[in-house]
Design a protein around this motif. Structure first.
Motif, PDB file in Angstrom:
ATOM      1  N   ARG A 170     -10.043   9.252  27.482  1.00 17.36           N
ATOM      2  CA  ARG A 170     -10.462   8.830  28.832  1.00 17.36           C
ATOM      3  C   ARG A 170      -9.838   9.720  29.905  1.00 17.36           C
ATOM      4  NH1 ARG A 170      -9.873   3.606  26.525  1.00 17.36           N
ATOM      5  NH2 ARG A 170      -7.745   3.427  27.388  1.00 17.36           N
ATOM      6  N   ALA A 171      -8.607  10.133  29.698  1.00 12.24           N
ATOM      7  CA  ALA A 171      -7.941  10.997  30.679  1.00 12.24           C
ATOM      8  C   ALA A 171      -8.640  12.351  30.781  1.00 12.24           C
ATOM      9  CB  ALA A 171      -6.477  11.185  30.305  1.00 12.24           C
TER      10      ALA A 171
ATOM     11  N   ASP B  89      -7.731   6.823  22.365  1.00 13.36           N
ATOM     12  CA  ASP B  89      -8.749   6.512  23.377  1.00 13.36           C
ATOM     13  C   ASP B  89      -8.218   6.747  24.794  1.00 13.36           C
ATOM     14  OD1 ASP B  89     -10.535   5.877  21.420  1.00 13.36           O
ATOM     15  OD2 ASP B  89     -10.349   3.704  21.628  1.00 13.36           O
ATOM     16  N   THR B  90      -6.930   6.513  25.001  1.00 13.21           N
ATOM     17  CA  THR B  90      -6.326   6.759  26.322  1.00 13.21           C
ATOM     18  C   THR B  90      -6.376   8.248  26.650  1.00 13.21           C
ATOM     19  OG1 THR B  90      -4.843   4.859  26.080  1.00 13.21           O
ATOM     20  CG2 THR B  90      -4.203   6.534  27.673  1.00 13.21           C
ATOM     21  N   VAL B  91      -6.089   9.087  25.667  1.00 12.01           N
ATOM     22  CA  VAL B  91      -6.137  10.529  25.871  1.00 12.01           C
ATOM     23  C   VAL B  91      -7.571  10.964  26.187  1.00 12.01           C
ATOM     24  CG1 VAL B  91      -5.705  12.782  24.819  1.00 12.01           C
ATOM     25  CG2 VAL B  91      -4.151  10.867  24.361  1.00 12.01           C
TER      26      VAL B  91
ATOM     27  N   GLY C  83       0.311   9.459  20.335  1.00 15.30           N
ATOM     28  CA  GLY C  83      -1.022   9.771  20.831  1.00 15.30           C
ATOM     29  C   GLY C  83      -2.118   9.363  19.868  1.00 15.30           C
TER      30      GLY C  83
ATOM     31  N   LEU D 182      -2.944   5.906  20.434  1.00 19.36           N
ATOM     32  CA  LEU D 182      -3.570   5.677  21.742  1.00 19.36           C
ATOM     33  C   LEU D 182      -4.570   6.789  22.052  1.00 19.36           C
ATOM     34  CD1 LEU D 182      -0.313   4.655  23.656  1.00 19.36           C
ATOM     35  CD2 LEU D 182      -2.155   3.114  22.936  1.00 19.36           C
TER      36      LEU D 182
ATOM     37  N   LEU E 204       1.991  11.491  24.651  1.00 19.20           N
ATOM     38  CA  LEU E 204       0.718  11.335  23.949  1.00 19.20           C
ATOM     39  C   LEU E 204       0.228  12.643  23.352  1.00 19.20           C
ATOM     40  CD1 LEU E 204      -1.144   8.995  26.459  1.00 19.20           C
ATOM     41  CD2 LEU E 204       0.008   8.354  24.342  1.00 19.20           C
TER      42      LEU E 204
ATOM     43  N   LEU F  28      -0.031  13.378  30.334  1.00 17.71           N
ATOM     44  CA  LEU F  28      -0.149  13.087  28.901  1.00 17.71           C
ATOM     45  C   LEU F  28       1.111  13.513  28.154  1.00 17.71           C
ATOM     46  CD1 LEU F  28      -3.869  14.165  28.330  1.00 17.71           C
ATOM     47  CD2 LEU F  28      -2.969  11.823  28.381  1.00 17.71           C
TER      48      LEU F  28
ATOM     49  N   ASP G 248       3.880  10.983  28.993  1.00 19.99           N
ATOM     50  CA  ASP G 248       3.674   9.725  28.267  1.00 19.99           C
ATOM     51  C   ASP G 248       3.822   9.898  26.761  1.00 19.99           C
ATOM     52  OD1 ASP G 248       3.224   8.362  30.610  1.00 19.99           O
ATOM     53  OD2 ASP G 248       1.039   8.576  30.523  1.00 19.99           O
TER      54      ASP G 248
END
Length: 396
Positions: free
Chosen positions: A393-394, A389-391, A384, A387, A367, A362, A365
């Protein structure tokens, strides 16, 4: 439905009904003059659904639900009381200011309100005048959240808003004169909105000098009128890249004007954060009153029947109008804490079990901010936030 009974409250609805540490109240007013094309909320332009479900007497149903809710909560008798109250909708100011104050008084008598509590109502600019705002102030409201959405007439027309830009300036000035804190809500990404249009809205919002500004990217839901227009090719759908660019414009304009982001879509001046909104993001306790309103008490979520007529009838029958209940597991509560908390500016403690490689990824990237991460916290960067939602989910 859940009816009143001499059995203890927790046996009927809440495994843990203790709110002695305080809780919030949300009051849903489901009426609107016009249902905007993008709206996916539980709102109605019909203002008469019968006894207890019409503009003139809807507040009486809410009073009944307030009285009933006290049977299901424990600890409030000698507890902290209500820490924040928020009237939303719909358009709460479709009810007159005196009706809103009557509901606020009922909450105050039933549960108590802590000193300095935040008491907010949403309002469309065209639905209030100076006297209404004075009545709200005198009745104990502390804050009004105005649905500004845009300062550009053609964007307001696309969003089917009824007010003019000039009305926003007028009502915010009235709020300031009577001593109410106020915020303004903006929407970006409407079909046909240029970046210059969005910059104009940001500039006007900042010039109004509210304590708080919300900026939400338009989401066009398939079941809405606007969704059907997009499907027929009458309007263009939202563009994710354009939405991201406009979010970055908001961050630049608002931070330059002295506002700090405290949640992905919310900025405020120092000390002007919405405490009620923070209660949601921190996953604390609140009871939601009104048709379709959701509640959360110590890991139990429940929500009311959606139709105003059905809602009112259950209350006339001395039945709590709960449609369904969800008791969250420990894993579900952990996931919610991540999903909600990561959106806040102070972030969250790195969840137990998170692999160092996930955190490192993270950071790589861009984020999350590397400095807080080294101290054990996840804090989103600007990228971040775009994005988030990407964090999430990770971390799940």
């Amino acid at each position: 439905m859940i009816g009143l009974s001499p059995k203890p409250a927790h046996e009927l609805l809440l495994p843990d009904s203790d709110v002695s540490a305080g809780f919030g109240a949300y009051v849903h007013i489901p009426f609107c003059q016009v249902r905007c094309g993008y709206c996916d909320f539980n709102t109605y332009t019909n203002t008469d659904f019968g006894t207890g479900a019409s503009v003139g007497d809807y507040h009486e149903s809410v009073l009944r639900e307030i009285a009933q809710s006290a049977h299901y909560l424990t600890g409030h008798e000698n507890g902290t009381g209500l820490t924040s109250i928020f009237f939303g909708g719909g358009t709460p100011t479709m009810l007159n200011a005196t009706q809103l104050v009557v509901v606020l008084d009922a909450l105050r008598r039933q549960f108590g309100v802590v000193d300095g509590a935040e008491v907010t109502t949403e309002a469309n600019p065209e639905t209030v005048d100076r006297q209404a705002l004075q009545t709200l102030k005198d009745g104990g409201f502390t804050r009004v959240s105005f649905g500004m959405q845009s300062a550009v007439p053609h964007v307001l027309a696309t969003l089917e808003r009824q007010h003019t830009p000039g009305q926003v300036s007028k009502v915010t000035q009235w709020a300031r004169e009577v001593g109410l804190e106020f915020s303004v809500d903006l929407i970006y990404g409407a079909p046909g909105e240029s970046r210059d249009d969005w910059q104009r809205s940001l500039d006007v919002a900042v010039a109004l000098d509210p304590g708080h500004i919300s900026a939400y990217g338009l989401t066009i839901e398939p079941g809405t009128a606007m969704g059907r227009q997009v499907r027929r090719g009458e309007l263009s759908d939202t563009d994710p890249d354009e939405q991201a660019a406009k979010y970055e414009m908001a961050e630049a304009a608002l931070s330059a004007a002295g506002y700090s982001w405290y949640e992905v879509s919310n900025w405020a001046k120092p000390g002007k954060y919405s405490r009620h909104n923070l209660a949601y993001w921190r996953n604390t306790n609140w009871w939601g009153y009104g048709p379709g309103a959701h509640s959360h008490i110590n890991g139990t979520r429940f929500w009311n029947v959606k139709h105003p007529g059905a809602y009112a009838q259950h209350l006339l029958d001395d039945t709590l109008p709960v449609a369904d209940v969800e008791h969250l597991s420990a894993a579900e509560r952990r996931e919610e804490d991540i999903m909600l908390g990561v959106r806040l500016a102070d972030g969250i403690v790195i969840p137990d079990g998170t692999q160092p490689s996930v955190v490192a990824g993270l950071i790589a990237d861009e984020l999350i901010d590397p400095a807080p991460a080294l101290g054990g916290r996840i804090v989103l960067t600007l990228r971040g936030r775009l994005l988030a939602d990407t964090v999430i989910r990770a971390l799940w």
